[in-house]
Design a protein around this motif. Structure first.
Motif, PDB file in Angstrom:
ATOM      1  N   TYR A  21      61.516  41.203  60.904  1.00  0.00           N
ATOM      2  CA  TYR A  21      60.997  41.634  59.599  1.00  0.00           C
ATOM      3  C   TYR A  21      61.148  40.555  58.534  1.00  0.00           C
ATOM      4  O   TYR A  21      60.371  40.477  57.579  1.00  0.00           O
ATOM      5  CB  TYR A  21      61.708  42.914  59.152  1.00  0.00           C
ATOM      6  N   VAL A  25      59.275  39.612  54.709  1.00  0.00           N
ATOM      7  CA  VAL A  25      59.923  39.855  53.415  1.00  0.00           C
ATOM      8  C   VAL A  25      60.717  38.650  52.918  1.00  0.00           C
ATOM      9  O   VAL A  25      61.002  38.553  51.719  1.00  0.00           O
ATOM     10  CB  VAL A  25      60.846  41.101  53.483  1.00  0.00           C
ATOM     11  N   SER A 148      53.685  43.922  55.947  1.00  0.00           N
ATOM     12  CA  SER A 148      53.047  43.076  54.942  1.00  0.00           C
ATOM     13  C   SER A 148      52.286  43.922  53.923  1.00  0.00           C
ATOM     14  O   SER A 148      52.367  43.681  52.708  1.00  0.00           O
ATOM     15  CB  SER A 148      52.103  42.087  55.634  1.00  0.00           C
ATOM     16  N   THR A 151      54.861  45.924  51.782  1.00  0.00           N
ATOM     17  CA  THR A 151      55.529  45.059  50.825  1.00  0.00           C
ATOM     18  C   THR A 151      54.605  44.693  49.665  1.00  0.00           C
ATOM     19  O   THR A 151      55.029  44.635  48.506  1.00  0.00           O
ATOM     20  CB  THR A 151      56.035  43.788  51.523  1.00  0.00           C
ATOM     21  N   TRP A 156      59.383  44.427  48.394  1.00  0.00           N
ATOM     22  CA  TRP A 156      60.310  44.234  49.512  1.00  0.00           C
ATOM     23  C   TRP A 156      61.554  45.100  49.382  1.00  0.00           C
ATOM     24  O   TRP A 156      62.155  45.489  50.389  1.00  0.00           O
ATOM     25  CB  TRP A 156      60.696  42.758  49.621  1.00  0.00           C
ATOM     26  N   CYS A 160      63.166  47.610  52.250  1.00  0.00           N
ATOM     27  CA  CYS A 160      64.554  47.610  52.715  1.00  0.00           C
ATOM     28  C   CYS A 160      65.177  48.993  52.591  1.00  0.00           C
ATOM     29  O   CYS A 160      65.906  49.436  53.493  1.00  0.00           O
ATOM     30  CB  CYS A 160      65.375  46.598  51.921  1.00  0.00           C
TER      31      CYS A 160
END
Length: 266
Positions: A21, A25, A148, A151, A156, A160
């Motif tokens: 990942y 990010v 992608s 985000t 980002w 998370c």
């Protein structure tokens, strides 16, 4: 059995997600936290460092306590790490979050093989492990174009925090569904005639090295490389999706190729 297999698949999928990942990010984290290239490198490698250092302690923990509680507790640590990374304001807190995520992923693959190998015959354990691996590989796809897009839309940090919630759910499912595994002593008695020797395993070194290169490219190199060479507008997620698709397709083709063209036996 069905519940435990589903829990293992979910845990392995999440592990595959976190192995790659950072390629998506990572550049966003670096820009927002104003990281230097050295700090970015440390942040990318923190996951693999804690992951590698814990392999032997994890094996000892499995032998002593079984798979369920060590795996579940370390996954909780990883969930906290992902939340910490999503809340970080500087390098040190982000680094600690990445270390904790590596701790979370350290027991997954070994735990799958250990758990299935202790409860089933070698043939059945191999088939079930292949099933878990195949389903879990979808995590590498999720960490590409879907991540992608996510985000770009929500940031980002939201990615998370969402991953932290996903990890917490996986930890709960592992704790509730996995059964107690036979002790290490009883397993040793059933395999007392095995003749493993270190030189017999040296052929795995180039395989493991190649695997590590692929993981490192997806985790750290891909984003900076693609944006530096092709510009900031490059769709990194699409490139990583293509890499993942080819990798998964190759994993399905290889067994048939090996059956057709057998290599040298040991």
């Amino acid at each position: 059995m069905r519940a435990s297999l589903s829990a293992l698949c979910a845990a392995f999928l999440a592990s595959m997600y976190f192995r790659s990942y950072f390629g998506v990010v990572g550049p966003f984290i670096s820009d927002e936290l104003a990281l230097s290239p050295v700090e970015f490198g440390w942040l990318a490698s923190a996951f693999f460092g804690s992951f590698a250092l814990l392999q032997v302690p994890v094996g000892i923990a499995f032998d002593r306590f079984g798979v369920r509680w060590p795996m579940a507790s370390m996954m909780v640590v990883g969930a906290a790490g992902s939340a910490l990374l999503g809340s970080s304001s500087g390098f040190l807190s982000a680094f600690a979050g990445q270390v904790a995520i590596g701790i979370r992923c350290a027991p997954i693959f070994m735990g799958v093989l250990y758990y299935l190998g202790r409860l089933h015959s070698p043939d059945k354990a191999g088939r079930l492990a292949a099933t878990v691996s195949s389903i879990g590989s979808v995590g590498a796809l999720i960490s590409a174009s879907p991540l992608s897009f996510f985000t770009a839309e929500w940031g980002w940090r939201a990615a998370c925090w969402t991953a932290a919630a996903m990890m917490s759910s996986c930890a709960l499912s592992i704790a509730l569904s996995l059964r107690r595994t036979p002790s290490a002593r009883s397993a040793l008695q059933t395999t007392e005639h095995a003749t493993w020797r270190l030189p017999h395993l040296l052929y795995l070194v180039p395989i493991c090295f190649t695997l590590s290169l692929g993981g490192t490219f997806r985790n750290a190199w891909a984003g900076p490389y693609l944006t530096d060479v092709f510009g900031q507008g490059t769709n990194v997620g699409a490139v990583l999706t293509a890499v993942s698709v080819f990798g998964i397709a190759t994993s399905f083709v290889l067994p048939f190729a090996l059956l057709r063209w057998r290599g040298r036996g040991s």
